[in-house]
Scaffold this motif. Sequence first.
Motif, short mmCIF file in Angstrom:
data_model
loop_
_atom_site.label_atom_id
_atom_site.label_comp_id
_atom_site.label_asym_id
_atom_site.label_seq_id
_atom_site.Cartn_x
_atom_site.Cartn_y
_atom_site.Cartn_z
N GLY A 1 82.50 29.26 -27.87
CA GLY A 1 82.82 29.53 -26.47
C GLY A 1 81.71 29.22 -25.48
N ALA A 2 80.78 28.35 -25.86
CA ALA A 2 79.68 28.00 -24.96
C ALA A 2 80.18 27.14 -23.80
CB ALA A 2 78.60 27.26 -25.73
N LYS A 3 79.45 27.16 -22.71
CA LYS A 3 79.79 26.32 -21.56
C LYS A 3 79.64 24.85 -21.94
CE LYS A 3 78.34 29.66 -18.02
NZ LYS A 3 77.41 29.91 -16.89
N ASP A 4 80.36 24.00 -21.23
CA ASP A 4 80.35 22.57 -21.52
C ASP A 4 78.94 21.98 -21.46
OD1 ASP A 4 83.05 22.51 -21.93
OD2 ASP A 4 83.56 21.76 -19.93
N GLU A 5 78.10 22.48 -20.55
CA GLU A 5 76.76 21.93 -20.40
C GLU A 5 75.93 22.14 -21.67
OE1 GLU A 5 74.52 23.76 -17.30
OE2 GLU A 5 74.63 25.79 -18.15
N LEU A 6 76.13 23.27 -22.36
CA LEU A 6 75.42 23.53 -23.60
C LEU A 6 75.97 22.68 -24.74
CD1 LEU A 6 74.87 27.41 -23.56
CD2 LEU A 6 73.33 25.58 -22.80
N VAL A 7 77.28 22.52 -24.76
CA VAL A 7 77.91 21.69 -25.79
C VAL A 7 77.42 20.25 -25.67
CG1 VAL A 7 80.10 20.77 -26.66
CG2 VAL A 7 79.95 23.17 -25.90
#
Length: 239
Positions: free
Chosen positions: A212-218
């Motif tokens: 469930g991480a934010k897209d920026e971390l992915v």
Amino acid sequence: MKRFYDILFSSIGIIFLFPLFAITFILIFLNDFNYPLYTPLRMGKNMKPFMMIKFRSMSIGADKSGVNSTSSNDNRLTTIGKIIRRFKIDELSQLFNVLFGTMSLVGPRPQVVDHVLNDYNCEEIKILNVKPGITDFSSIIFSDEGDILKNSSDPDNDYNRLIRPWKSKLCIFYIENRTLVLDFKLVLFTVIALISKKLATTLVSNELKKTGAKDELVKIAKRNNKLIPTNLPGFKNCN
């Protein structure tokens, strides 16, 4: 339960790696005939400093230069130091810290005390709510930190602009989503990273997305794009 596994696996690791530790200890000593271990003060859980145990990869007195970040071509690195840093052998000695209880196998990497006291904002202080660890998300994603800072005229500044914001965000995400299962996966991904950095970052990216991480971390986990300066985790009023 986490402490039980820390004791169990750090003990097994120390026994299994003892021959490597002995050889590394001797080679560092023969390189310049100085003490092979380096025990800097680092900030631990709940803002309690502790002595971190590392195999020394730099010349004696290198820590007095005032520069905390290290590039792969840092002239403070010894000949044997470049090798043990390349294969992360200098970090394996921190298994003793895990056994003694000042660190965990998985957790945010320990930071220089002055850096925490002088530079951490109120959001980053959350990172000190857990024990620091040998590995975590950011350790895998930025395992090439030395290469990122290579030829930098100001490694500390470039670290703070390019790497620190992502490390802090990843550390906070880990703390908010940590489980024993995630810890086991991160240890496995760390081992894979020694063989294939690309495969390891892909696995980390997929795990971040699944958790469930934010897209920026992915996206940053994949390391497909050049790093650019970014903002630290949001400032909060300490009062």
